[in-house]
Design a protein around this motif. Structure first.
Motif, PDB file in Angstrom:
ATOM      1  N   HIS A  54     -30.192  30.943  35.235  1.00 55.59           N
ATOM      2  CA  HIS A  54     -29.723  29.929  36.179  1.00 55.59           C
ATOM      3  C   HIS A  54     -29.128  28.745  35.449  1.00 55.59           C
ATOM      4  O   HIS A  54     -29.443  28.483  34.290  1.00 55.59           O
ATOM      5  N   TRP A  55     -28.260  28.028  36.183  1.00 55.55           N
ATOM      6  CA  TRP A  55     -27.636  26.826  35.631  1.00 55.55           C
ATOM      7  C   TRP A  55     -28.568  25.646  35.872  1.00 55.55           C
ATOM      8  O   TRP A  55     -28.807  25.229  37.006  1.00 55.55           O
ATOM      9  N   ALA A  56     -29.120  25.119  34.773  1.00 60.97           N
ATOM     10  CA  ALA A  56     -30.079  24.015  34.868  1.00 60.97           C
ATOM     11  C   ALA A  56     -29.624  22.879  33.972  1.00 60.97           C
ATOM     12  O   ALA A  56     -29.019  23.085  32.913  1.00 60.97           O
ATOM     13  N   VAL A  57     -29.908  21.648  34.401  1.00 59.40           N
ATOM     14  CA  VAL A  57     -29.532  20.450  33.658  1.00 59.40           C
ATOM     15  C   VAL A  57     -30.751  19.559  33.555  1.00 59.40           C
ATOM     16  O   VAL A  57     -31.695  19.672  34.343  1.00 59.40           O
ATOM     17  N   PRO A  58     -30.794  18.639  32.571  1.00 59.89           N
ATOM     18  CA  PRO A  58     -31.921  17.703  32.483  1.00 59.89           C
ATOM     19  C   PRO A  58     -32.023  16.838  33.740  1.00 59.89           C
ATOM     20  O   PRO A  58     -31.051  16.621  34.472  1.00 59.89           O
ATOM     21  N   LEU A  59     -33.250  16.368  33.954  1.00 59.13           N
ATOM     22  CA  LEU A  59     -33.479  15.565  35.160  1.00 59.13           C
ATOM     23  C   LEU A  59     -32.600  14.321  35.189  1.00 59.13           C
ATOM     24  O   LEU A  59     -32.157  13.902  36.258  1.00 59.13           O
ATOM     25  N   GLU A  60     -32.367  13.711  33.990  1.00 58.04           N
ATOM     26  CA  GLU A  60     -31.548  12.504  33.963  1.00 58.04           C
ATOM     27  C   GLU A  60     -30.140  12.784  34.455  1.00 58.04           C
ATOM     28  O   GLU A  60     -29.582  12.026  35.254  1.00 58.04           O
ATOM     29  N   GLN A  61     -29.557  13.908  33.997  1.00 59.04           N
ATOM     30  CA  GLN A  61     -28.208  14.256  34.435  1.00 59.04           C
ATOM     31  C   GLN A  61     -28.188  14.615  35.912  1.00 59.04           C
ATOM     32  O   GLN A  61     -27.288  14.188  36.652  1.00 59.04           O
ATOM     33  N   ALA A  62     -29.174  15.389  36.336  1.00 63.35           N
ATOM     34  CA  ALA A  62     -29.250  15.743  37.757  1.00 63.35           C
ATOM     35  C   ALA A  62     -29.444  14.504  38.611  1.00 63.35           C
ATOM     36  O   ALA A  62     -28.880  14.378  39.713  1.00 63.35           O
ATOM     37  N   PHE A  63     -30.233  13.568  38.093  1.00 64.26           N
ATOM     38  CA  PHE A  63     -30.459  12.316  38.823  1.00 64.26           C
ATOM     39  C   PHE A  63     -29.150  11.547  39.007  1.00 64.26           C
ATOM     40  O   PHE A  63     -28.845  11.056  40.091  1.00 64.26           O
ATOM     41  N   ARG A  64     -28.354  11.460  37.916  1.00 67.44           N
ATOM     42  CA  ARG A  64     -27.081  10.749  38.023  1.00 67.44           C
ATOM     43  C   ARG A  64     -26.128  11.449  38.982  1.00 67.44           C
ATOM     44  O   ARG A  64     -25.455  10.806  39.799  1.00 67.44           O
ATOM     45  N   ASP A  65     -26.070  12.809  38.873  1.00 70.11           N
ATOM     46  CA  ASP A  65     -25.166  13.555  39.751  1.00 70.11           C
ATOM     47  C   ASP A  65     -25.574  13.410  41.218  1.00 70.11           C
ATOM     48  O   ASP A  65     -24.733  13.125  42.089  1.00 70.11           O
ATOM     49  N   LYS A  66     -26.857  13.615  41.484  1.00 67.01           N
ATOM     50  CA  LYS A  66     -27.321  13.533  42.874  1.00 67.01           C
ATOM     51  C   LYS A  66     -27.208  12.107  43.408  1.00 67.01           C
ATOM     52  O   LYS A  66     -26.920  11.895  44.598  1.00 67.01           O
ATOM     53  N   LYS A  67     -27.417  11.140  42.520  1.00 66.82           N
ATOM     54  CA  LYS A  67     -27.283   9.750  42.957  1.00 66.82           C
ATOM     55  C   LYS A  67     -25.828   9.458  43.324  1.00 66.82           C
ATOM     56  O   LYS A  67     -25.549   8.747  44.301  1.00 66.82           O
ATOM     57  N   GLY A  68     -24.890  10.018  42.517  1.00 69.92           N
ATOM     58  CA  GLY A  68     -23.477   9.850  42.865  1.00 69.92           C
ATOM     59  C   GLY A  68     -23.139  10.500  44.193  1.00 69.92           C
ATOM     60  O   GLY A  68     -22.409   9.934  45.023  1.00 69.92           O
TER      61      GLY A  68
END
Length: 602
Positions: A178-192
């Motif tokens: 699966h395509w997984a990213v660190p929480l920090e990156q996911a946090f920035r993406d989802k926040k955007g």
């Protein structure tokens, strides 16, 4: 490891009366501590002189003593808890997991140890080399929700496939591909993404708010317009009542004046007759006196004069009393009132029907004069009938605007397309339409509502509608709405057989699906609402309707300035002219449109 600071229990530092930290702590003879104002207030409230905790009674109010050591301990505790870094954890704050009795406020949370530490207990992680490698984050309270239930590891990654948080072991297990990213990156993406959603919500909110404001403004405006309209209606009815009262007063005045004149004439006649009666009575007395005389000569001499009076009396008595009889006007008044009541009843019935129908079928502001001459009025049964009764106009074709192959009848009501060649126009005649088989009416309209009907049965290809007068003479095809034309047309397409198709203003649109071929088409225009509608008169159905038409124009600043310099008025309400077009793709016969009169009673 540094020694742990030992603090007394929080409950031991609270007054048992106010349940808050001690203020000016004092001790009772039984050894219990209270705030000075709490225990004195307790005894002042008519309570028995006793200890609130052990209930030991005292004969009189004891002398309270200050516990100096206990007071100093409270001051020290207060100074440590307020000024030091090791604050006691308040409700809602993350407590230290290591503290036993008094839980201090946590400063960091270790994602390796899965524990939160206050500043004293955090010291080994800042000093011991192996513990320095542990990852420290801001204090969090729900550590159990941040740990993978399967691998007992911290959730450090976000799986975009399953849309869930996973640990490092999950990436080697169920989420290996699966395509997984660190929480920090996911946090920035989802926040955007959330910011984008918020922006869209804000836009929708603003749009909805504007609609709400528009609706409120519309309600307020319609309320004011309704109040103004009701005031005008009241004025009209009051004017009608005043006119009726004035007519009644004038009629009464004339009848009274005539009655007084007749009365005076009769009184004069009576006075004259009374004078004659007085003379006759005097003559009668003379006759009685003459009858008493025996003198024959005197009798005969007086007899002649008495006969003359008899003749005079008979001639004056020829008076016709019918000249003084009073003529009755009640019948005339009743007849006139009955007619006015019938007319008013018919008009009010029409107004009530106009109000009860939809807003689109509202009655026009002024009724035709012919309506007052009708003995019986048929209430409108549908919207088209209301339009026919109130908005019909007389339309006449303007032959000077016709295409050179169009023939206009002398009365301007018929339009025919000639297949044969026609004589060419004189050079001084400049037709309006040079490249399209079209023509407009002689009269245009810049306000209100108007309606006309055209007989199209037996016609090959035709077009109907309305256009602005600004339509150029060099236009080809049929005008579009952006050019100032709103039309409806019928075309014959020839494949294996002739097939009829109907289009709104241009054949680039899909043809309309009609249940039957219209024989007579009605064209209705509401200038104020910006609507143009086409009706099948026989089927009494709506064929097609334009809405929000741009009838009103905004002149350019240059044009307004030039008109101002020239001293001419510039109107932004151009006239709309009924528009007609007819042509045929059949070489064997001509085709013709007929403007038919509108039937008001259907």
């Amino acid at each position: 490891m540094a020694s742990v600071i030992s603090f007394p229990c929080e409950e031991q530092l609270q007054c048992s009366i106010c349940l808050d930290r001690f203020t000016e702590p004092v001790s009772t003879p039984c050894g219990h501590n209270y705030c000075k104002h709490c225990i004195t207030g307790y005894w002042d409230s008519s309570a028995p002189i006793q200890c609130p905790l052990c209930k030991k009674r005292f004969r009189k109010r004891p002398q309270l003593q200050v516990n100096t050591e206990f007071r100093d301990m409270l001051k020290h505790f207060h100074r440590v808890s307020v000024n030091g870094d090791d604050e006691i954890a308040k409700p809602g704050e993350v407590p230290c997991d290591i503290c036993i009795d008094l839980k201090l406020k946590a400063k960091k949370t270790c994602v390796v140890c899965l524990a939160s530490y206050c500043q004293p207990h955090l010291e080994p992680h800042q000093r011991v080399k192996t513990l320095k490698k542990h990852q420290l984050i801001e204090p969090v309270s729900n550590l159990e929700d941040r740990v993978c239930k399967t691998h007992d590891k911290m959730l450090e990654f976000f799986c975009n496939v399953d849309q869930k948080c996973v640990c490092v072991m999950c990436l080697k297990d169920n989420h290996v591909s699966h395509w997984a990213v660190p929480l920090e990156q996911a946090f920035r993406d989802k926040k955007g993404q959330l910011n984008n959603v918020k922006s869209e919500i804000q836009i929708i909110e603003n749009t909805t708010s504007r609609k709400i404001q528009q609706m409120k403004y519309f309600v307020e405006r319609t309320k004011k317009e309704s109040e103004k309209e009701l005031a005008h209606i009241a004025e009209e009815f009051n004017a009608l009542l005043v006119a009726l009262q004035r007519s009644q007063a004038e009629l009464v005045e004339r009848i009274q004046k005539k009655q007084k004149a007749a009365q005076k004439e009769v009184e004069d006649a009576v006075t004259e007759l009374e004078q004659e009666v007085s003379v006759l009575r005097r003559r009668k007395a003379e006759c009685d006196e003459l009858l008493q005389t025996e003198d024959k000569l005197s009798f005969l001499q007086s007899f002649s004069s008495l006969c003359i009076y008899k003749t005079l009396f008979q001639s004056n008595m020829q008076i016709d009393l019918s000249d003084f009889s009073q003529q009755s006007y009640v019948g005339m008044v009743k007849n006139a009132v009955s007619k006015m009541e019938s007319i008013l009843s018919h008009q009010m019935e029409m107004i009530r029907h106009g109000v009860s129908l939809s807003d689109d079928c509202a009655t026009s502001e002024e009724f035709r004069k012919d309506d007052f001459d009708e003995e019986v009025w048929n209430p409108p049964k549908d919207k088209l009938m209301m339009i026919q009764q109130n908005d019909a106009v007389d339309v006449t074709l303007d032959a000077y605007t016709a295409y050179y192959k169009l023939i206009v009848s002398e009365d301007g009501k018929q339009l025919r397309f000639a297949q044969s060649l026609l004589p060419s126009d004189p050079i001084f005649i400049q037709r309006r339409f040079q490249y399209s088989p079209c023509i407009i009416a002689t009269e245009g309209f810049s306000s209100g509502r108007f309606y006309y009907e055209v007989q199209v049965s037996g016609t090959g290809c035709w077009v109907l509608g309305v256009v602005k007068k600004s339509i150029g003479k060099l236009i080809t095809g049929f005008p579009q709405p952006e050019q100032g034309g709103w039309t409806f047309l019928k075309l014959n397409t020839t494949n294996s057989q002739i097939h009829e198709e109907y289009f709104p203003h241009t054949c680039s649109h899909s043809p309309l699906s009609l249940k039957q071929r219209p024989q007579k088409v009605g064209v209705f225009v509401d200038y104020e609402k910006g609507e143009v509608s086409f009706y099948d008169v026989d089927a009494r159905t709506l064929i097609y309707s334009y809405s929000e038409c741009a009838f009103i124009e905004t002149p350019s600043a240059l044009k307004s300035f030039l008109y101002y310099i020239a001293g001419m008025s510039l109107s932004n309400r151009p006239k709309l002219y009924p528009f007609f077009g007819v042509f045929s793709n059949e070489e064997s016969s001509d085709t013709m449109l007929v403007i038919s009169p509108v039937a008001h009673a259907i």
